[in-house]
Design an enzyme around this catalytic site. Structure first.
Site, PDB file in Angstrom:
ATOM      1  N   SER A   1      21.754  39.759  52.893  1.00  0.00           N
ATOM      2  CA  SER A   1      20.458  39.207  52.492  1.00  0.00           C
ATOM      3  C   SER A   1      20.686  37.919  51.716  1.00  0.00           C
ATOM      4  CB  SER A   1      19.702  40.204  51.597  1.00  0.00           C
ATOM      5  OG  SER A   1      18.564  39.606  50.991  1.00  0.00           O
TER       6      SER A   1
ATOM      7  N   TYR B   1      19.631  45.854  44.092  1.00  0.00           N
ATOM      8  CA  TYR B   1      19.664  45.525  45.521  1.00  0.00           C
ATOM      9  C   TYR B   1      20.425  44.220  45.745  1.00  0.00           C
ATOM     10  CZ  TYR B   1      17.999  44.039  50.126  1.00  0.00           C
ATOM     11  OH  TYR B   1      17.928  43.596  51.436  1.00  0.00           O
TER      12      TYR B   1
ATOM     13  N   LYS C   1      23.974  43.492  47.849  1.00  0.00           N
ATOM     14  CA  LYS C   1      24.058  42.562  48.970  1.00  0.00           C
ATOM     15  C   LYS C   1      25.112  41.483  48.719  1.00  0.00           C
ATOM     16  CE  LYS C   1      21.263  44.446  51.845  1.00  0.00           C
ATOM     17  NZ  LYS C   1      21.762  44.973  53.144  1.00  0.00           N
TER      18      LYS C   1
END
Length: 255
Positions: A147, A160, A164
Site C-alpha cells: 500500500s 496497518y 505495509k
C-alpha cells in the site's frame, strides 16, 4: 505484432484475498491470460463465485479456502496445492486486514496482534512456502500487494501502515535471497481504491475530499486498475525485475 510476454498459459497461480476487490480482479486477469488460478480467501462460497465467473469466461480456476492469519491453514493450502498440481508459478499475496482506525497510541494489543499476524506473518509464510515450491520447478514470481501507506503512513491507520511498510521490506529481502533459485519478488502499492476494504475512506465525503487533494489524478482507482500491474509483475514481461516497488496511485507518491 502480438507478444507472448504476458502469456501465462500452463502456469499455476495462487491469489489470496481473491473473493472480491483487487484480488478478484487480479485472479480474473491472470486467468484470462491463460493461468490456472487458485482463488483463495476465508470463505469458500465467496471464492467459488469468482471461480464460476472465470470459468464462464473460458478460464481455468478453483477455490481453496485459506485464512493467512492461521498458520495451519497456510500449511494445508500448500499441501493441497503440491498434491494436486505439484508446482506453483505465481503467488499474489493480497489478503490483508485493517481492523482499526484511530489514534496510534490507543491501538489495542489484540488488534495489533491480528494485524501483524495477517499482514506480516501471513505474507511471510505464504512467501516462504511459495518460494520453496517455485524453486523446485525452476522459479516463479511473487507479487506482494502492499500500500502507499507503507511509504506515507495513513492518518489514524498506524498499525496497518506499519505492517505495509514491513511488506515492502520483506519483498526486498525475499528478492535478494531467492533470485538465484529463479524466484522473483516484487511489491505493488495501490493508492486509494474503491473496495469494501477502503469503504470508510471512499464513502465519507470529508475524508475522500481531503484524500483526493493529494492525488494528482483527482480520483479513486477501480480494483481492475491494479490488475494490469500485477500481471506485469507476474509475467515474463518483468523477467529482469525483482525487489521492485510499483506505485499504482494516481501520482500520490510523486507529490
Amino acid at each position: 505484432m502480438s507478444t507472448d510476454l504476458f502469456d501465462l498459459t500452463g502456469k499455476i497461480a495462487v491469489v489470496t484475498g481473491a473473493s472480491r476487490g483487487i484480488g478478484a480482479e487480479i485472479a480474473r486477469l491472470l486467468a484470462a491470460q491463460g493461468a490456472h488460478v487458485i482463488v483463495s480467501s476465508r470463505k469458500l462460497e465467496d471464492c467459488q463465485r469468482v471461480v464460476e465467473g472465470i470459468v464462464a469466461d473460458g478460464g481455468r480456476a478453483e477455490a481453496l479456502t485459506c485464512h493467512i492469519g492461521e498458520m495451519e491453514q497456510i500449511e494445508a493450502l500448500f499441501t493441497q496445492l503440491e498434491n494436486t498440481h505439484g508446482r506453483l508459478d505465481v503467488l499474489v499475496n493480497n489478503a490483508a486486514t485493517n481492523p482499526y482506525f484511530g489514534p496510534i497510541t490507543e491501538t489495542d494489543p489484540a488488534i495489533f496482534q491480528k494485524t501483524v499476524d495477517v499482514n506480516i506473518r501471513g505474507y511471510f509464510y505464504m512467501s516462504s512456502h511459495g518460494a520453496r515450491l517455485m524453486a523446485k520447478n525452476g522459479g516463479g514470481a511473487i507479487v506482494n500487494v502492499a500500500s502507499v501507506n507503507g511509504v506515507v503512513p495513513g492518518f489514524q491507520q498506524g498499525i496497518y501502515s506499519i505492517t505495509k511498510a514491513a511488506v515492502i521490506s520483506m519483498t526486498k529481502a525475499f528478492a535478494v535471497e531467492c533470485a538465484e533459485s529463479g524466484v522473483r519478488c516484487n511489491a505493488l502499492l495501490p493508492g486509494l481504491t474503491d473496495t469494501k476494504f477502503a469503504s470508510v475512506l471512499v464513502n465519507t465525503p470529508a475524508i475522500l475530499k481531503q484524500a483526493l487533494a493529494h492525488v494528482p489524478m483527482r480520483r479513486v482507482a477501480q480494483p481492475s486498475e491494479m490488475a494490469g500491474a500485477a500481471l506485469y509483475l507476474a509475467s515474463a514481461a518483468s523477467s529482469y525485475t525483482t525487489g521492485a516497488v510499483l506505485n499504482v496511485d494516481g501520482g500520490y507518491l510523486s507529490v
